[in-house]
Design a protein around this motif. Structure first.
Motif, PDB file in Angstrom:
ATOM      1  N   MET A   1      14.647 -74.199  76.737  1.00  0.00           N
ATOM      2  CA  MET A   1      13.695 -73.469  75.916  1.00  0.00           C
ATOM      3  C   MET A   1      13.164 -74.347  74.779  1.00  0.00           C
ATOM      4  O   MET A   1      11.969 -74.313  74.457  1.00  0.00           O
ATOM      5  N   PHE A   2      14.050 -75.163  74.187  1.00  0.00           N
ATOM      6  CA  PHE A   2      13.587 -76.069  73.132  1.00  0.00           C
ATOM      7  C   PHE A   2      12.502 -76.998  73.672  1.00  0.00           C
ATOM      8  O   PHE A   2      11.465 -77.205  73.028  1.00  0.00           O
ATOM      9  N   CYS A   3      12.754 -77.569  74.855  1.00  0.00           N
ATOM     10  CA  CYS A   3      11.780 -78.507  75.429  1.00  0.00           C
ATOM     11  C   CYS A   3      10.465 -77.800  75.761  1.00  0.00           C
ATOM     12  O   CYS A   3       9.379 -78.358  75.564  1.00  0.00           O
ATOM     13  N   ARG A   4      10.563 -76.588  76.259  1.00  0.00           N
ATOM     14  CA  ARG A   4       9.337 -75.858  76.619  1.00  0.00           C
ATOM     15  C   ARG A   4       8.550 -75.474  75.376  1.00  0.00           C
ATOM     16  O   ARG A   4       7.315 -75.512  75.367  1.00  0.00           O
ATOM     17  N   LEU A   5       9.234 -75.093  74.312  1.00  0.00           N
ATOM     18  CA  LEU A   5       8.530 -74.779  73.066  1.00  0.00           C
ATOM     19  C   LEU A   5       7.851 -76.024  72.503  1.00  0.00           C
ATOM     20  O   LEU A   5       6.742 -75.954  71.959  1.00  0.00           O
ATOM     21  N   LEU A   6       8.521 -77.174  72.638  1.00  0.00           N
ATOM     22  CA  LEU A   6       7.923 -78.419  72.168  1.00  0.00           C
ATOM     23  C   LEU A   6       6.669 -78.745  72.985  1.00  0.00           C
ATOM     24  O   LEU A   6       5.626 -79.114  72.423  1.00  0.00           O
ATOM     25  N   ARG A   7       6.756 -78.595  74.320  1.00  0.00           N
ATOM     26  CA  ARG A   7       5.585 -78.814  75.157  1.00  0.00           C
ATOM     27  C   ARG A   7       4.463 -77.844  74.781  1.00  0.00           C
ATOM     28  O   ARG A   7       3.274 -78.203  74.787  1.00  0.00           O
ATOM     29  N   LYS A  29       8.128 -59.782  67.911  1.00  0.00           N
ATOM     30  CA  LYS A  29       6.754 -59.274  68.032  1.00  0.00           C
ATOM     31  C   LYS A  29       5.776 -60.060  67.165  1.00  0.00           C
ATOM     32  O   LYS A  29       4.607 -60.229  67.526  1.00  0.00           O
ATOM     33  N   ASP A  30       6.205 -60.534  66.014  1.00  0.00           N
ATOM     34  CA  ASP A  30       5.341 -61.319  65.128  1.00  0.00           C
ATOM     35  C   ASP A  30       5.779 -62.778  65.097  1.00  0.00           C
ATOM     36  O   ASP A  30       5.539 -63.493  64.124  1.00  0.00           O
ATOM     37  N   GLY A  31       6.428 -63.227  66.174  1.00  0.00           N
ATOM     38  CA  GLY A  31       7.013 -64.560  66.187  1.00  0.00           C
ATOM     39  C   GLY A  31       5.999 -65.672  66.404  1.00  0.00           C
ATOM     40  O   GLY A  31       4.992 -65.507  67.108  1.00  0.00           O
ATOM     41  N   PHE A  32       6.271 -66.830  65.802  1.00  0.00           N
ATOM     42  CA  PHE A  32       5.462 -68.037  65.982  1.00  0.00           C
ATOM     43  C   PHE A  32       6.404 -69.226  66.151  1.00  0.00           C
ATOM     44  O   PHE A  32       7.571 -69.184  65.747  1.00  0.00           O
ATOM     45  N   VAL A  33       5.880 -70.277  66.727  1.00  0.00           N
ATOM     46  CA  VAL A  33       6.584 -71.551  66.772  1.00  0.00           C
ATOM     47  C   VAL A  33       5.631 -72.592  66.194  1.00  0.00           C
ATOM     48  O   VAL A  33       4.422 -72.561  66.452  1.00  0.00           O
ATOM     49  N   GLY A  34       6.161 -73.513  65.415  1.00  0.00           N
ATOM     50  CA  GLY A  34       5.312 -74.499  64.772  1.00  0.00           C
ATOM     51  C   GLY A  34       5.857 -75.902  64.919  1.00  0.00           C
ATOM     52  O   GLY A  34       7.053 -76.101  65.166  1.00  0.00           O
ATOM     53  N   ALA A  35       4.977 -76.879  64.793  1.00  0.00           N
ATOM     54  CA  ALA A  35       5.390 -78.276  64.875  1.00  0.00           C
ATOM     55  C   ALA A  35       4.464 -79.129  64.024  1.00  0.00           C
ATOM     56  O   ALA A  35       3.284 -78.816  63.859  1.00  0.00           O
ATOM     57  N   ILE A  46       0.663 -77.504  63.593  1.00  0.00           N
ATOM     58  CA  ILE A  46       0.327 -76.673  64.760  1.00  0.00           C
ATOM     59  C   ILE A  46       1.201 -75.429  64.762  1.00  0.00           C
ATOM     60  O   ILE A  46       2.430 -75.512  64.606  1.00  0.00           O
ATOM     61  N   VAL A  47       0.582 -74.273  64.903  1.00  0.00           N
ATOM     62  CA  VAL A  47       1.286 -72.986  64.970  1.00  0.00           C
ATOM     63  C   VAL A  47       0.787 -72.236  66.195  1.00  0.00           C
ATOM     64  O   VAL A  47      -0.427 -72.070  66.375  1.00  0.00           O
ATOM     65  N   ARG A  48       1.733 -71.769  66.991  1.00  0.00           N
ATOM     66  CA  ARG A  48       1.364 -71.019  68.210  1.00  0.00           C
ATOM     67  C   ARG A  48       2.224 -69.769  68.310  1.00  0.00           C
ATOM     68  O   ARG A  48       3.422 -69.785  67.961  1.00  0.00           O
ATOM     69  N   PRO A  49       1.674 -68.659  68.781  1.00  0.00           N
ATOM     70  CA  PRO A  49       2.420 -67.403  68.831  1.00  0.00           C
ATOM     71  C   PRO A  49       3.382 -67.365  70.029  1.00  0.00           C
ATOM     72  O   PRO A  49       3.089 -67.887  71.104  1.00  0.00           O
ATOM     73  N   MET A  52       3.566 -60.933  70.014  1.00  0.00           N
ATOM     74  CA  MET A  52       2.426 -60.164  70.506  1.00  0.00           C
ATOM     75  C   MET A  52       1.090 -60.688  69.989  1.00  0.00           C
ATOM     76  O   MET A  52       0.042 -60.363  70.547  1.00  0.00           O
ATOM     77  N   ARG A  53       1.108 -61.468  68.952  1.00  0.00           N
ATOM     78  CA  ARG A  53      -0.142 -61.921  68.356  1.00  0.00           C
ATOM     79  C   ARG A  53      -0.733 -63.075  69.155  1.00  0.00           C
ATOM     80  O   ARG A  53      -0.067 -63.694  69.986  1.00  0.00           O
ATOM     81  N   ARG A  54      -2.002 -63.366  68.894  1.00  0.00           N
ATOM     82  CA  ARG A  54      -2.717 -64.375  69.671  1.00  0.00           C
ATOM     83  C   ARG A  54      -3.385 -65.413  68.763  1.00  0.00           C
ATOM     84  O   ARG A  54      -4.422 -65.944  69.092  1.00  0.00           O
ATOM     85  N   ARG A  55      -2.747 -65.748  67.662  1.00  0.00           N
ATOM     86  CA  ARG A  55      -3.360 -66.665  66.696  1.00  0.00           C
ATOM     87  C   ARG A  55      -2.815 -68.073  66.900  1.00  0.00           C
ATOM     88  O   ARG A  55      -1.630 -68.338  66.677  1.00  0.00           O
ATOM     89  N   HIS A  56      -3.676 -68.980  67.353  1.00  0.00           N
ATOM     90  CA  HIS A  56      -3.312 -70.379  67.562  1.00  0.00           C
ATOM     91  C   HIS A  56      -4.029 -71.209  66.499  1.00  0.00           C
ATOM     92  O   HIS A  56      -5.245 -71.085  66.312  1.00  0.00           O
ATOM     93  N   ILE A  57      -3.276 -72.080  65.831  1.00  0.00           N
ATOM     94  CA  ILE A  57      -3.855 -72.884  64.750  1.00  0.00           C
ATOM     95  C   ILE A  57      -3.424 -74.334  64.926  1.00  0.00           C
ATOM     96  O   ILE A  57      -2.245 -74.624  65.169  1.00  0.00           O
TER      97      ILE A  57
END
Length: 582
Positions: A1-7, A29-35, A46-49, A52-57
């Motif tokens: 999962m760590f590798c997939r989140l990094l990808r 539900k309001d989770g994001f992953v960032g790098a 970089i921030v990706r949801p 449930m949200r769809r906000r990519h930055i």
């Protein structure tokens, strides 16, 4: 999962298979992953949801903590992906990457640099497994196309060779199509030829070859057709009388059915007459008795004959039966009986006449019917023989046409094969021009193999017409599951070194997700870490980034800062990556 989140943070579309994504979305539900990503000297936030949200930055010179805590405008991943393909890959290299999807250049490179754990390092060109549900463009590529992508990323292919290989692939598809067509034509020719020779009663050994063969078939078929025109029917009736004969048959059939209906009617009349006669005969005795009683009446009171009672003056009986009416009724019954008996005789006579006519009509109808059947059979026999002869002639024409088509296709296939061979020679020449690249790869690969396997081992990388061949020689060519995994790891390390040197179009970045195979002993596995650490000693400044995840403990001296950056456990749930059991 760590590798997939990094990808995922580096631009891949999905971070987990669908079921797992749904579980994560429900849990966060309001989770994001960032790098934070350093691209050509510029830091990107970089921030990706993952909820449930769809906000990519993706913002250059941005602050990750700020993006995670504040609501910013969604930029999508396009700015980052555009920058990667422009500054790292270049448009010239992207054009050499097979496929039609947008930004396939970086996502293809990312698939190589962060290959799936499910691929198990079993093959150099297997980067994304179907079970990972990654939607990576490399899943649509063949091995040959994947190799072209790899070569483009390490500057080992030029546009001329790439275009020529694409042309060869197209010609190969045409060649395969022609091969199938020739096989199908050959089978059809063989079947048709055998069928025609049998139908014409010829001997294969007596037939000529080439164009004379078809002339022999035509003459035999024309003879059969001429004979068919003289076929005689098995009846004396001429075939031109068939329509009139059918009309006569239909007329006779109508007469036969009419006589049969009349017989049914007269049988019904006879039955009715028999019933009436039986009823009348049953009534006559009673009528005769009433007549006799009327002619010799008896006093109903004293039961003395009326004549005697009247002579002696009986005063009790004065009403006598109507003798005249009784006689009329009795005579009427007798007349009716005679009339019905006469009708019955007429019906029986008529029945005999009808039966005689019916027999004659039936015989006439059946004779005409049999004649029509015989005549139609004779005509159909003649037509079938003619049709068969005509069909044979048509099949001869068809056989000649498909034989010519096969010959033309064979010539076309020969020319195409010659053209492909010529183009492959050109490809080989282009490939030879890239020998310096693979010489450098081989030099690095050989050095790394010696570190991983032993100083007696020898590694070699060879680009052939069928692919990229990695070998390890140690008392002969070695090939086991463990050695094959080490080949892949060594090649990746060799390319990482070239990236450090600036000799590729990919960053000096590499992720190996659980590369240890079951039969890869620690003696061969620990050197993987030592090789990576040896790269650090090349410069005091960081030249690369290498991430390796493993369920096997690394060497003791590396299980500490700055090398060990994350330690996870399967239980309790709080020590997992997502801090819970999903």
């Amino acid at each position: 999962m760590f590798c997939r989140l990094l990808r995922y943070c580096l631009g891949e579309d999905r971070f987990a298979p669908q079921n797992q994504r749904e579980n994560i979305q429900l849990a966060f539900k309001d989770g994001f992953v960032g790098a934070e990503v350093m691209l050509d000297g510029t830091p990107w936030a970089i921030v990706r949801p993952i909820g449930m949200r769809r906000r990519h930055i993706a913002i250059p010179n941005g602050d990750l903590d700020t993006l995670l805590t504040e609501e910013g405008n969604a930029t999508g991943m396009d700015p980052f992906l555009d920058a990667v393909e422009e500054k790292l890959l270049t448009s010239e290299v992207v054009d050499l990457i097979p496929g039609t999807r947008s930004r396939r250049g970086w996502t293809t490179a990312l698939a190589w640099l962060t290959r799936d754990q499910e691929c198990r390092f079993g093959h150099l060109l297997e980067w994304r497994a179907a079970s990972s549900d990654s939607d990576s463009p490399v899943r649509d590529l063949s091995k040959a196309e994947t190799l072209d992508a790899l070569r483009a990323l390490i500057r080992a292919i030029i546009p001329e060779e790439h275009n020529l290989r694409a042309e060869i692939n197209r010609l190969d598809n045409d060649k395969n199509r022609l091969d199938r067509e020739i096989d199908r034509r050959h089978w059809e020719i063989k079947q048709t030829r055998t069928r025609l020779i049998r139908a014409l009663g010829l001997e294969d050994a007596n037939l000529h070859k080439g164009g004379l063969f078809f002339e022999q078939l035509r003459k035999a078929a024309q003879t059969a057709l001429a004979n068919a025109a003289e076929v005689k029917a098995d009846t004396e009736i001429d075939i031109t009388d068939l329509d009139k004969l059918k009309k006569d048959r239909d007329k006779a059939q109508g007469e036969y059915h009419g006589q049969r209906d009349q017989l049914v009617q007269v049988d019904a009349d006879i039955g009715l007459s028999n019933r009436l006669i039986a009823r009348i005969k049953g009534e006559i005795p009673s009528s005769s008795y009433n007549k006799n009683e009327a002619e010799n009446p008896v006093c109903p009171v004293c039961e003395v004959p009326i004549d005697h009672a009247l002579a002696e003056g009986c005063k009790l009986s004065h009403k006598l039966p109507d003798l005249q009416q009784i006689k009329k009724r009795h005579e009427k019954r007798e007349d009716e009986l005679k009339e019905e008996e006469e009708k019955l005789r007429e019906h029986k006579t008529k029945k005999k006449e009808i039966e005689s006519k019916l027999k004659s009509a039936k015989e006439h109808f059946e004779r005409l019917r049999d004649q029509v059947v015989a005549l139609e059979k004779a005509r159909n026999a003649r037509e079938q023989v003619w049709y068969n002869a005509r069909r044979v002639i048509d099949q001869i024409e068809h056989l000649e046409n498909i034989t010519k088509d096969e010959e033309e296709t064979a010539k076309k296939l020969k020319r195409l094969t010659k053209d492909i061979d010529k183009k492959r020679e050109q490809v080989a020449e282009y490939r030879d021009q890239q020998a310096s690249v693979f010489q450098r790869v081989t030099l690095l690969y050989d050095a790394i193999i010696r570190e991983l396997v032993g100083p007696e081992a020898k590694g070699n990388v060879k680009l052939t017409g069928s692919g990229l061949d990695l070998s390890v020689e140690l008392g002969g060519d070695r090939s086991t599951v463990a050695i094959d995994s080490l080949k892949v790891l060594a090649f990746d390390f060799a390319v990482l070194c070239m990236s450090i040197e600036g000799a590729t179009q990919i960053p000096a970045f590499l992720l190996h997700d659980s590369p240890r195979e079951a039969d890869l002993g620690l003696a061969a596995y620990y050197p993987v870490f030592e090789v990576a650490r040896s790269f650090e000693e090349l410069s005091p400044e960081p030249l690369f980034q290498y991430i390796i995840t493993t369920t096997t403990k690394p060497p003791d001296d590396l299980r500490q800062d700055p090398w060990l950056v994350l330690e996870l456990h399967g239980a309790p749930a709080e020590e997992r990556l997502m801090k819970r059991d999903l």
